[in-house]
Enzyme design. Structure first.
Site, short mmCIF file in Angstrom:
data_model
loop_
_atom_site.label_atom_id
_atom_site.label_comp_id
_atom_site.label_asym_id
_atom_site.label_seq_id
_atom_site.Cartn_x
_atom_site.Cartn_y
_atom_site.Cartn_z
N ILE A 53 86.57 26.99 -27.78
CA ILE A 53 85.99 27.32 -29.10
C ILE A 53 86.78 28.47 -29.73
CG2 ILE A 53 83.96 28.39 -30.21
CD1 ILE A 53 83.18 25.65 -29.59
N ALA A 69 78.04 40.32 -30.99
CA ALA A 69 77.55 41.09 -29.84
C ALA A 69 76.05 40.86 -29.71
CB ALA A 69 77.80 42.59 -30.07
N TYR A 137 73.67 49.08 -23.31
CA TYR A 137 74.34 48.60 -24.54
C TYR A 137 75.59 49.44 -24.82
CZ TYR A 137 75.21 48.27 -29.59
OH TYR A 137 75.81 48.14 -30.83
N VAL A 178 64.09 51.59 -41.63
CA VAL A 178 63.93 51.40 -43.08
C VAL A 178 63.12 50.13 -43.36
CG1 VAL A 178 65.15 51.03 -45.27
CG2 VAL A 178 66.00 52.76 -43.65
#
Ligand SMILES: NC(=O)c1ccc[n+]([C@@H]2O[C@H](COP(=O)([O-])OP(=O)(O)OC[C@H]3O[C@@H](n4cnc5c(N)ncnc54)[C@H](O)[C@@H]3O)[C@@H](O)[C@H]2O)c1
Length: 325
Positions: A53, A69, A137, A178
């Protein structure tokens, strides 16, 4: 320039595709899902970790903007194995294929969280040594940075590393602070702040950020690291006030929680200003206004995912600390 945007269907990636089109580039998207925003842009659907791919996606490509990600830390915590596969292994598969394909520039999307959470009075710039990461992470993002620069050393693949501030604006994930405050305010409910609300973060309006990403394609940015950040840190209290100013008069309530001791680092954006000619243009209040306008428009569409499903409780606002890495 033919530019592959991995993660081009996502929050930041979709804005990057917009800015590439504005600048006259020819974008192609590689993503697991079709972009809700760019059905007219050439797209390769598939997994970053799939060699075939990725090879197909890189055909005829001059530059790669690698944004795909597992970027939501709640997902990271739930599935570290997948996170490793995508953020670390996937980055290596892409680097290897880019090298084979003779790609001229590989741009890696990282995060200012690589600087850790130390509240340093000194400006943290791109030469600041990175400590050991606290979050998995961040570990995968630092690994991606290291893979990128070491591929450059080994194979002369030109690279650029971009450390993003905390993006906000249209298309944002509903769990970020937010969107969470906006959803509450639109529902006429109080905005709950855990602690005194002086904890702050270095936000950046997503369309400004996307312009910075495109700016990094210039020759001068080869083998350089740049912070792409807003001008100043914004406190949770200031966010609540900005949302209230736009949406309407809802009370701001403080509940018991963490003290406001997390100020975030003072991250310098000077190098990007000097070398890329990029500076954020959007004042926080204007960015919030544009986000609220977008949410309101989306809410009027029957099929759109709106922030109204957001859990904007204090717990969600506390969670934003982790979901905006
Ligand atoms: N959002 C933030 O707060 C933030 C802050 C700093 C840096 N970043 C970085 O910016 C980049 C983009 O983040 P975002 O907020 O737009 O995230 P996002 O989740 O909105 O977008 C990521 C995209 O990557 C795609 N993707 C995930 N796994 C894939 C795979 N295996 N193969 C192909 N595509 C895959 C997803 O489908 C999605 O469209 C990430 O690299 C992230 O680490 C994000």
């Amino acid at each position: 320039m033919k530019v592959l945007v991995t993660g081009g269907a996502g929050f930041i990636g979709s804005h990057v595709v917009d800015k590439l089109l504005d600048a006259g580039h020819d974008p192609r998207i590689l993503d697991l899902i079709p972009s809700p925003y760019h059905s007219d842009v050439e797209t390769v659907l598939g997994d970053l970790g799939d060699r075939e791919i990725v090879q197909r996606a890189l055909e005829g490509v001059d530059a790669v903007l690698h944004l795909a990600a597992v970027a939501d830390v709640d997902q990271v915590a739930k599935n570290p194995t997948l996170t490793d596969q995508v953020n670390t292994r996937g980055t290596q598969v892409l680097l290897e294929a880019a090298r084979e394909a003779g790609v001229k520039r590989f741009v890696y999307a990282s995060t200012i969280w690589v600087y850790g959470d130390a509240a340093s009075p000194e400006a943290l710039d791109e030469d600041t040594p990175l400590g050991l990461p606290k979050h998995f992470y961040t570990a995968t993002k630092i690994a991606g940075e290291m893979y990128t620069s070491s591929y450059g050393e080994l194979y002369d693949l030109e690279w650029t590393i971009l450390r993003f501030g905390i993006p906000y604006g249209p298309r944002a994930r509903p769990t970020a602070v937010v969107p969470a405050f906006t959803a509450k305010a639109l529902a006429g409910q109080p905005l709950m702040i855990a602690g005194d609300g002086t904890q702050s973060r270095r936000f950046v309006y997503v369309e400004d950020l996307a312009e910075g990403v495109v700016a990094s394609l210039v020759p001068e940015a080869a083998n350089r690291v740049y912070n792409l950040v807003g001008r100043e840190n914004t406190s949770v209290r200031a966010i609540a006030r900005a949302v209230r100013d736009v949406v309407g008069d809802v009370p701001i309530e403080h509940i018991e929680g963490r003290a406001g001791d997390l100020r975030g680092g003072n991250i310098s954006g000077e190098r990007a200003a000097t070398e890329l000619g990029w500076e954020p243009r959007t004042a926080f209040a204007d960015g919030v206004r544009r986000y609220v306008e977008w949410v309101t428009e989306e809410a009027s569409r029957p099929s759109a995912a709106t922030a109204s499903s957001t859990d904007g409780t204090a717990a969600a606002v506390l969670r934003q600390e982790s979901s905006e890495l």
